[in-house]
Design an enzyme around this catalytic site. Structure first.
Site, PDB file in Angstrom:
ATOM      1  N   ASP A  83       3.566   3.976   9.798  1.00  0.00           N
ATOM      2  CA  ASP A  83       2.759   2.967  10.469  1.00  0.00           C
ATOM      3  C   ASP A  83       3.578   2.240  11.521  1.00  0.00           C
ATOM      4  O   ASP A  83       4.392   1.375  11.210  1.00  0.00           O
ATOM      5  CB  ASP A  83       2.216   1.961   9.447  1.00  0.00           C
ATOM      6  CG  ASP A  83       1.312   0.912  10.092  1.00  0.00           C
ATOM      7  OD1 ASP A  83       0.855   1.148  11.236  1.00  0.00           O
ATOM      8  OD2 ASP A  83       1.060  -0.122   9.458  1.00  0.00           O
TER       9      ASP A  83
ATOM     10  N   LYS B 130       4.391  -2.994  15.775  1.00  0.00           N
ATOM     11  CA  LYS B 130       5.253  -3.807  14.916  1.00  0.00           C
ATOM     12  C   LYS B 130       6.622  -3.962  15.578  1.00  0.00           C
ATOM     13  O   LYS B 130       7.049  -3.118  16.364  1.00  0.00           O
ATOM     14  CB  LYS B 130       5.449  -3.124  13.562  1.00  0.00           C
ATOM     15  CG  LYS B 130       4.209  -2.952  12.714  1.00  0.00           C
ATOM     16  CD  LYS B 130       4.560  -2.209  11.424  1.00  0.00           C
ATOM     17  CE  LYS B 130       3.340  -1.931  10.584  1.00  0.00           C
ATOM     18  NZ  LYS B 130       2.809  -3.157   9.953  1.00  0.00           N
TER      19      LYS B 130
ATOM     20  N   ASP C 126       4.047   3.286   3.618  1.00  0.00           N
ATOM     21  CA  ASP C 126       2.659   2.841   3.742  1.00  0.00           C
ATOM     22  C   ASP C 126       1.683   3.866   3.166  1.00  0.00           C
ATOM     23  O   ASP C 126       0.480   3.707   3.303  1.00  0.00           O
ATOM     24  CB  ASP C 126       2.325   2.548   5.207  1.00  0.00           C
ATOM     25  CG  ASP C 126       1.361   1.398   5.376  1.00  0.00           C
ATOM     26  OD1 ASP C 126       1.191   0.626   4.417  1.00  0.00           O
ATOM     27  OD2 ASP C 126       0.774   1.259   6.465  1.00  0.00           O
TER      28      ASP C 126
ATOM     29  N   GLU D  19      -4.891  -0.900  10.026  1.00  0.00           N
ATOM     30  CA  GLU D  19      -5.472   0.442   9.947  1.00  0.00           C
ATOM     31  C   GLU D  19      -5.745   0.904   8.524  1.00  0.00           C
ATOM     32  O   GLU D  19      -6.604   1.761   8.285  1.00  0.00           O
ATOM     33  CB  GLU D  19      -4.547   1.449  10.636  1.00  0.00           C
ATOM     34  CG  GLU D  19      -3.371   1.957   9.807  1.00  0.00           C
ATOM     35  CD  GLU D  19      -2.402   0.864   9.349  1.00  0.00           C
ATOM     36  OE1 GLU D  19      -1.866   1.002   8.231  1.00  0.00           O
ATOM     37  OE2 GLU D  19      -2.194  -0.106  10.095  1.00  0.00           O
TER      38      GLU D  19
ATOM     39  N   ARG E 296      -7.162  -0.546   5.954  1.00  0.00           N
ATOM     40  CA  ARG E 296      -8.519  -0.816   5.459  1.00  0.00           C
ATOM     41  C   ARG E 296      -9.537   0.107   6.120  1.00  0.00           C
ATOM     42  O   ARG E 296     -10.598   0.367   5.550  1.00  0.00           O
ATOM     43  CB  ARG E 296      -8.862  -2.287   5.684  1.00  0.00           C
ATOM     44  CG  ARG E 296      -8.954  -2.728   7.116  1.00  0.00           C
ATOM     45  CD  ARG E 296      -8.726  -4.219   7.298  1.00  0.00           C
ATOM     46  NE  ARG E 296      -7.347  -4.586   6.999  1.00  0.00           N
ATOM     47  CZ  ARG E 296      -6.896  -5.837   7.037  1.00  0.00           C
ATOM     48  NH1 ARG E 296      -7.719  -6.831   7.337  1.00  0.00           N
ATOM     49  NH2 ARG E 296      -5.636  -6.097   6.757  1.00  0.00           N
TER      50      ARG E 296
END
Length: 474
Positions: free
Chosen positions: A246, A253, A264, A325, A327
């Site tokens: 991610d 990030k 993740d 992302e 969810r």
């Protein structure tokens, strides 16, 4: 796999083992050394003068009765980082049931270490535990043997999940997870894998999963693992977030926040480990595990903030934050699972979803969000029984404004930056039909074990889910 046996006397083991016992254990030898060690108020440990043992460690009786802070396991971690012997003798004559489960899982999890990934050219050579002697009283043996078999199966599933999660993201791609799952499931005739590639994901309308994965050179996958251990019973469904790496997408990030993002996908690896543990235990159930696999990357086709995607149940979601992302892929996978099994007994999803749950609950408790009180109670009780605890957070219509969108049915993050964990769960609840009990586990704090500034996969919440399943079968 670590071998084991139950013993009722220390004379049943060959010399040279590492002995760990409570200070008041009645089966210890009556020697001046042991008697002196018993008088010490704290942990007593020696590698000298303890023949026939390579090392003797006596821990206060309180450690064996306390499970909340895992004081026994935490005391043993440094002792077993470099074992004195490949054979471990552990006193189980008087131990709290929950602490016993924690201890057994910890010991069997010693079968996996980061060196086992084969990424070091010259891995350290050190003693590994290969055999455990469980010291018990004769009347305890039968019950203890059954419990050890159970916890070893759980640990085997945890190790499979940990190994997968510990791999770097450039190796552990969505397709790699699929192939590894197929390899691990192959020995079990009760397990079968079903895979949707990127074309099938689009054809079946999984637009949220497609949106998250479209920016990566490694395309997304949906993997369903079916366990057929019984016939004519409702299917229990488990869904796992599998973001193999991610970056945050275009909502990039910072470097420090990205470093552990290979983890993740711990929700997805946990679903795989759960199915493997259940298959090894040959439980009489039907289950489906759904792994929503994608890399959230930056590229010419990456999803953009403000874009709208449609899930397989027809609902649309405004993507106002590409770093939310998880969810999205979960929502599609939950809806897909509900379509496959509209009479499911329940759907439980798990995900390293929000940093907010860590701020709320720390690293010891998984966040539990559900509107189904019996499922909430059952999961909470299961966590207390096995020492893999959860804590319930609110989930009701007061969160509705957190997912309101002017352009779509929902938005994926609240614009006020409040109630992040519960707001994510509120979004997810729209994708499970009301007639199917559903629960969401946010494992951002518990999926990793942290020590000395390093993080490795923990294998949680597999113990919780097996314990819950066993309770549901009772």
């Amino acid at each position: 796999m670590i071998a084991w046996q139950c013993i009722t006397s220390l004379t049943q083991v060959p010399p040279g083992g590492q002995l760990i016992a409570r200070a008041s254990c009645p089966l210890l030898p009556d020697t001046p050394l042991i008697n002196e060690m018993r008088r010490l108020p704290e942990i007593a440990d020696t590698r000298f003068g303890c023949v026939p043992f390579a090392r003797v460690t006596l821990l206060p009786d309180a450690h064996w009765q306390e499970s909340l802070t895992e004081s026994l396991v935490n005391a043993l971690r440094p002792l077993l980082a470099i074992p004195a012997s490949s054979r471990l003798i552990v006193d189980l004559t008087d131990i709290n049931d929950t602490t016993l489960k924690q201890l057994l899982r910890f010991l069997f999890n010693q079968a996996h270490r980061l060196d086992d990934l084969g990424l070091k050219s010259n891995p350290a050579t050190r003693v590994r535990i290969t055999h455990i002697d469980a010291l018990c009283l004769p009347e305890q043996q039968a019950k203890l043997e059954a419990l050890i078999q159970q916890q070893q199966a759980i640990a085997t599933g945890m190790i499979a999940a940990r190994r997968l999660a510990d791999l770097p993201g450039d190796r552990c791609t969505p397709q790699f997870v699929v192939e590894e799952a197929q390899r691990l499931c192959a020995p079990f005739p009760t397990l079968r894998c079903e895979v949707l590639d990127e074309t099938q994901i689009a054809e079946q309308g999984l637009g949220l999963l497609q949106a998250v994965g479209q920016g990566a050179s490694t395309p997304p996958r949906l993997l369903a693992i079916h366990y057929d251990g019984a016939e004519n019973v409702p299917v229990r469904c488990y869904v796992g977030k599998g973001i193999t790496f991610d970056t945050g997408g275009l909502w990039l990030k910072e470097g420090a926040g990205m470093y552990t993002m290979k983890y993740d996908m711990c929700g997805a690896s946990g679903v795989l480990g759960l199915l493997l543990a259940v298959a090894q235990m040959a439980l009489p159930v039907r289950m489906m595990g759904v792994l929503a696999l994608a890399e959230n990357a930056i590229g010419p086709d990456a999803m953009q903030p403000g874009s709208v995607a449609r899930a397989c149940n027809g609902m649309t979601v405004e993507i106002n934050n590409t770093d939310a992302e998880g969810r999205l892929v979960l929502a599609d996978a939950i809806a897909w699972a509900a379509q496959r099994h509209p009479q499911a007994r329940y759907i439980i999803d798990m995900a390293t979803l929000t940093g907010a749950v860590v701020k709320a609950l720390g690293y010891e408790l998984s966040g539990l969000m559900t509107q189904h009180d019996p499922l909430r109670e059952a999961l909470t009780d299961a966590g207390q029984r096995c020492g893999d605890d959860v804590w319930s957070l609110p989930l009701d219509a007061r969160l509705k404004k957190q997912t309101d969108s002017a352009i779509a049915d929902l938005c994926n993050t609240p614009t006020n930056n409040a109630a992040i964990s519960a707001s994510a769960a509120w979004l997810l609840h729209h994708f499970c039909p009301a007639e199917i009990p559903w629960a969401h586990l946010d494992i951002s704090g518990t999926a990793l074990w942290r020590e000395n500034g390093r993080s490795v996969a923990s294998g949680r919440p597999i113990p919780l889910l097996v314990e819950h399943l066993l309770g549901d079968l009772a």
